[in-house]
Design a protein around this motif. Structure first.
Motif, short mmCIF file in Angstrom:
data_model
loop_
_atom_site.label_atom_id
_atom_site.label_comp_id
_atom_site.label_asym_id
_atom_site.label_seq_id
_atom_site.Cartn_x
_atom_site.Cartn_y
_atom_site.Cartn_z
N ASN A 556 3.94 57.04 0.32
CA ASN A 556 3.31 58.27 -0.15
C ASN A 556 2.87 59.15 1.01
O ASN A 556 2.94 60.37 0.95
N GLN A 557 2.41 58.49 2.09
CA GLN A 557 2.01 59.27 3.27
C GLN A 557 3.21 59.98 3.88
O GLN A 557 3.11 61.12 4.30
N ASP A 558 4.35 59.28 3.95
CA ASP A 558 5.57 59.90 4.47
C ASP A 558 5.94 61.12 3.63
O ASP A 558 6.29 62.18 4.15
N LYS A 559 5.89 60.95 2.31
CA LYS A 559 6.25 62.04 1.41
C LYS A 559 5.31 63.23 1.60
O LYS A 559 5.75 64.38 1.67
N SER A 560 4.01 62.94 1.66
CA SER A 560 3.03 64.01 1.82
C SER A 560 3.23 64.75 3.13
O SER A 560 3.15 65.99 3.18
N LEU A 561 3.49 64.01 4.21
CA LEU A 561 3.71 64.64 5.51
C LEU A 561 4.93 65.53 5.47
O LEU A 561 4.92 66.67 5.97
N LEU A 562 6.02 65.05 4.86
CA LEU A 562 7.24 65.86 4.77
C LEU A 562 6.99 67.11 3.92
O LEU A 562 7.40 68.22 4.31
N GLU A 563 6.34 66.95 2.79
CA GLU A 563 6.10 68.10 1.91
C GLU A 563 5.26 69.16 2.60
O GLU A 563 5.55 70.37 2.49
N ASN A 564 4.22 68.75 3.31
CA ASN A 564 3.37 69.72 4.00
C ASN A 564 4.07 70.33 5.20
O ASN A 564 3.84 71.50 5.53
N ALA A 565 4.90 69.53 5.88
CA ALA A 565 5.67 70.09 7.01
C ALA A 565 6.63 71.16 6.51
O ALA A 565 6.82 72.21 7.15
N SER A 602 10.44 66.05 -5.58
CA SER A 602 10.63 67.36 -6.24
C SER A 602 9.98 68.48 -5.45
O SER A 602 10.57 69.56 -5.27
N LEU A 603 8.75 68.24 -4.94
CA LEU A 603 8.07 69.27 -4.17
C LEU A 603 8.80 69.55 -2.86
O LEU A 603 8.91 70.70 -2.43
N ALA A 604 9.32 68.48 -2.23
CA ALA A 604 10.08 68.67 -0.99
C ALA A 604 11.35 69.46 -1.26
O ALA A 604 11.72 70.36 -0.48
N LYS A 605 12.03 69.16 -2.36
CA LYS A 605 13.24 69.91 -2.72
C LYS A 605 12.92 71.39 -2.95
O LYS A 605 13.66 72.28 -2.51
N GLN A 606 11.84 71.63 -3.66
CA GLN A 606 11.46 73.02 -3.95
C GLN A 606 11.21 73.80 -2.67
O GLN A 606 11.72 74.91 -2.50
N ARG A 607 10.40 73.22 -1.77
CA ARG A 607 10.08 73.93 -0.53
C ARG A 607 11.30 74.07 0.37
O ARG A 607 11.46 75.09 1.06
N THR A 608 12.18 73.08 0.36
CA THR A 608 13.42 73.18 1.15
C THR A 608 14.29 74.30 0.62
O THR A 608 14.85 75.10 1.39
#
Length: 801
Positions: A556-565, A602-608
């Motif tokens: 979850n930490q990895d996901k959060s870091l990627l999403e915020n980055a 999903s959030l990472a895909k959206q921001r990408t």
């Protein structure tokens, strides 16, 4: 149905309603007679009343409601029955309150209770008389029973027995006298116990105390201050017998206080006096109450009834000082009583303590005391429990944050305390926009928060960052920043944490804060451009890409870091910021971004997808502009044009060697300096992303794909690239299952594809069916009709236009 049948039907319904009401009254008499039989005080009066009520029930059972309705009329009968039902219900409540409440309180108020019962029996007798049963065609014995019930009720007297009156008087004297001893209290309890037929023991006293305390809380909630004070006095009377021990934090009024309380209540308004004044004879009243009394034309003293020679009012300074002193002691006690209540696990007790504390902490000295008692974490915990009064908890926390200046100096050497206070502010901000804005607008608070980023205590630093993120998220002005030059230091510190911190959560929060920095501040753009923030973002995205490709699933930490980055990256990809976009191009980040479309959350895909859309839009505009200039120059080679316009964001590599032609943009397309969705193989992953039904993902992917269709000169090639990547199937899936906003964008995309490309017959037929279904969507109807018209499915004159 004939009119006569209809009338009889209506009459039957009316009689049925009366019968139901009649039955309800009968049931009320059964319950009232039962409850009244075992009243422990003034037994003779209550038992006589119980017998009369039982006889009334017998009478009701024997009578026919139709006869009464025929003689008296349905409206009168209904009104009389409702009136009788209300009177019986009121009597039942009085009886139940007497039996379930404190015997001590009942004895003290027995005169009032008996007076209410006396008035009620007269009213019940009058209501029964109004039915005029004596004039109805009923059995003689029923008429006789009716007369007997009415006579008994009219003659019934609820008088206080001499023994009861003596006990009530002694209770009143005991709670107001200036001295009290154990021996007298025990004797009084023995008299009370004898009157109610029980023995004096610890169980009796404990039960009485529990009832009195519950009733006192109810009076306090109802703002009945005088009644609550009297119940407090009764509690002290029981404790003075020393049969049970007083809890350590129980109310401990002195005898002097007990004596004074009675004189604090205004005889006119029955409330604690705020501005006591004395009249000519010496009695004191609340100023406003006595002024209203005199304004009504009266000129005598309300207490002694003496006619006053003067209506002049004199401030009673001594009494006012005594009241204020008592209030101070009372607040001190309430605070001491509330502390263990807030620390308890009993949610009822905790709620009472929170309600008391929210009033107390409005005074700065009690706010400071609450902080000293370490109540901050308890208030915070209370916000998470739906059984508790969260509004009161928020009020307490708000006052602590407002008044405890000493507590806000998060320079205290104890990191645990600093963390608690930061945690408090976060919870406040989550619950209250007012608290959030107070923090944002406080320059000292903002400066102090950013100074915490340099703390050598990692836990303090991370909680400070959480608070900054909390007050920034969703706010139109973004992150509140210190003034320059501290602003530059603060942003560089965030970039440094993102780049070098070993803690994933800390890096993630730093990236989140960077993503929320004010958008239109060119100074921030320049600070970020010179920092290592983008390199750190690049590293996060690339390393996440490697992890997603590995065996283990990301944490979850990895996901959060990627999403915020990725959220922070969006600032660097905005078309209005070419200098920042150029940095993105130099890092060759595109392959990793494209892979996130397949493997990210999903959030990472959206921001990408949003980032790719912004990059692609810039490329599309640049290529379109270059094409126009090329046509104007006609014969100027592309390489020469690049030299003429060195600042333009070209789709060309630094070298013309090994150039591969892009099917949409031709040779003027390279991944290095700018971005092309087709050349980067991003079209198919974006189309696959359309199957993600989470809010915002499909819209972002469609927005990116739309950028391919913004240049009219390349529309046919761009639509062909989408169709060849199975784009029509993906778009139709959005039209079937997507949100309204996603369907709207998908329709625009599908419309352009139909204009500039061919689709297979099976897909044409499938799309026709889907579009016809969408005609039922009000928000889409006109747009769908235009597409169906283009497909020759709807005529030109269709009503859908």
């Amino acid at each position: 149905m004939s009119s006569m049948d209809y009338r009889f039907g209506i009459e039957d319904v009316g009689v049925a309603i009366l019968q139901e009401l009649w039955n309800r009254v009968a049931l009320q008499t059964v319950e009232l007679a039962k409850e009244t039989r075992d009243v422990v005080l003034e037994k003779d009066s209550f038992r006589e009343f119980s017998r009369s009520v039982s006889e009334l029930n017998t009478l009701l059972q024997a009578l026919n409601v139709r006869k009464i309705e025929a003689a008296m009329g349905s409206e009168f009968t209904k009104a009389a029955l409702e009136k009788l039902n209300g009177q019986l219900r009121k009597a039942l409540k009085i009886i139940k309150d007497c039996k379930s409440g404190s015997r001590l309180r009942f004895l003290l108020h027995s005169h009032s209770v008996l007076s209410q019962m006396q008035a009620l029996v007269k009213e019940i007798a009058a209501t029964i008389s109004s039915f005029q049963l004596i004039n109805l065609d009923i059995a003689v014995n029923l008429k006789s029973m009716n007369n007997q019930i009415i006579n008994n009720l009219n003659l019934m007297e609820f008088r206080m027995a001499a023994a009861t009156e003596t006990i009530a008087s002694e209770i009143q004297n005991s709670i107001t006298q200036s001295s009290r001893n154990r021996e007298n209290a025990v004797k009084l309890l023995e008299k009370i116990a004898e009157a109610v037929g029980v023995n004096v023991n610890a169980a009796l006293v404990q039960n009485e105390l529990a009832l009195l305390k519950q009733e006192k809380q109810e009076m306090e909630v109802q703002k009945k201050q005088a009644e609550a004070l009297q119940l407090s006095q009764l509690i002290q009377l029981l404790y003075s017998a020393e049969i049970v021990s007083r809890p350590q934090n129980e109310e401990t009024y002195t005898y002097l206080n007990q004596y004074l309380i009675g004189s604090f209540i205004c005889p006119l308004c029955n409330e604690m006096m705020l501005d006591p004044v004395a009249v000519f004879c010496g009695h004191s009243f609340e100023r406003k109450a006595i002024q209203q009394y005199f304004n009504s034309g009266k000129k005598n003293c309300p207490s002694c009834r003496e006619e006053l020679q003067s209506l002049e009012l004199t401030p009673n300074v001594n009494l006012r000082s005594s009241i204020e002193e008592w209030k101070k002691r009372d607040m001190d006690w309430k605070f001491q009583a509330a502390v263990p209540g807030i620390n308890s696990n009993d949610h009822l007790r905790k709620n009472k303590a929170l309600e008391d504390m929210q009033v107390l902490v409005e005074i700065p000295q009690y706010a400071a005391k609450a902080a000293e008692e370490g109540l901050i974490p308890k208030f915070v915990e209370s916000l998470k429990d739906t059984r508790l009064n969260t509004r009161a908890a928020v009020k307490c926390l708000y006052c602590l944050a407002k008044y405890c200046d000493d507590q806000k100096v998060v320079a205290n050497s104890d990191p645990k305390f600093r963390i608690q206070f930061l945690h408090l502010l976060i919870e406040l901000s989550n619950k209250s926009k007012t608290a959030q804005n107070l923090i944002r607008s406080n320059t000292d608070a903002v400066n102090h928060l950013f100074s915490c980023l340099d703390s050598d205590q990692p836990s303090v630093r991370i909680w400070a960052m959480k608070l900054i993120q909390c007050v920034s998220e969703g706010h139109p002005d973004g992150v509140p920043l210190p003034s320059s030059p501290v602003k530059q230091t603060a942003i560089n510190t965030l970039a440094s944490i993102l780049t070098y911190s070993p803690d994933f959560e800390e890096r993630s929060i730093a990236a989140g804060i960077i993503s929320q920095l004010p958008k239109d501040d060119i100074d921030i753009d320049e600070i970020l451009r010179k920092s290592d923030a983008l390199k750190a973002i690049h590293e996060v995205i690339c390393s996440s890409d490697e992890e997603f490709g590995g065996i283990g699933a990301p944490t979850n930490q990895d996901k959060s870091l990627l999403e915020n980055a990725l959220a922070a990256l969006l600032r660097f990809t905005e078309p209005s910021k070419p200098e920042l976009q150029r940095q993105v191009g130099e890092l060759e980040l595109y392959p990793s971004l494209v892979r996130v479309l397949s493997s990210g959350s999903s959030l990472a895909k959206q921001r990408t997808a949003i980032a790719l859309a912004q990059l692609s839009r810039s490329t599309s505009l640049s290529v379109s502009d270059a094409s126009i200039r090329a046509e104007q120059a006609n014969s100027i080679p592309l390489l020469h044009m690049m030299k003429l316009f060195p600042d333009m964001s070209w789709c060309c590599s630094a070298s013309t060697e090994n150039e591969i032609s892009c099917p949409v943009h031709g040779v003027a397309c390279s991944q290095r300096h700018t971005f092309c969705l087709v050349k980067a193989d991003a079209v198919r992953p974006l189309l696959q992303t359309l199957s993600d039904t989470n809010s915002g993902v499909a819209e972002a992917a469609l927005m990116a794909l739309e950028t391919l269709l913004e240049d009219h000169s390349t529309l046919s090639h761009a639509t062909a690239a989408i169709v060849d990547s199975q784009g029509v199937v993906a778009i139709l899936q959005v039209l079937e299952k997507g949100s309204i906003s996603a369907k709207t964008t998908a329709l625009d995309l599908f419309h352009k594809i139909l204009n500039h490309s061919q689709i297979s017959d099976p897909l044409f037929q499938r799309s026709e069916g889907i579009l016809i279904q969408l005609l039922h969507e009000d928000a889409l109807r006109k747009k769908v009709a235009l597409v169906l018209k283009q497909m020759n499915v709807l005529p030109e004159q269709s009503s859908y236009f």
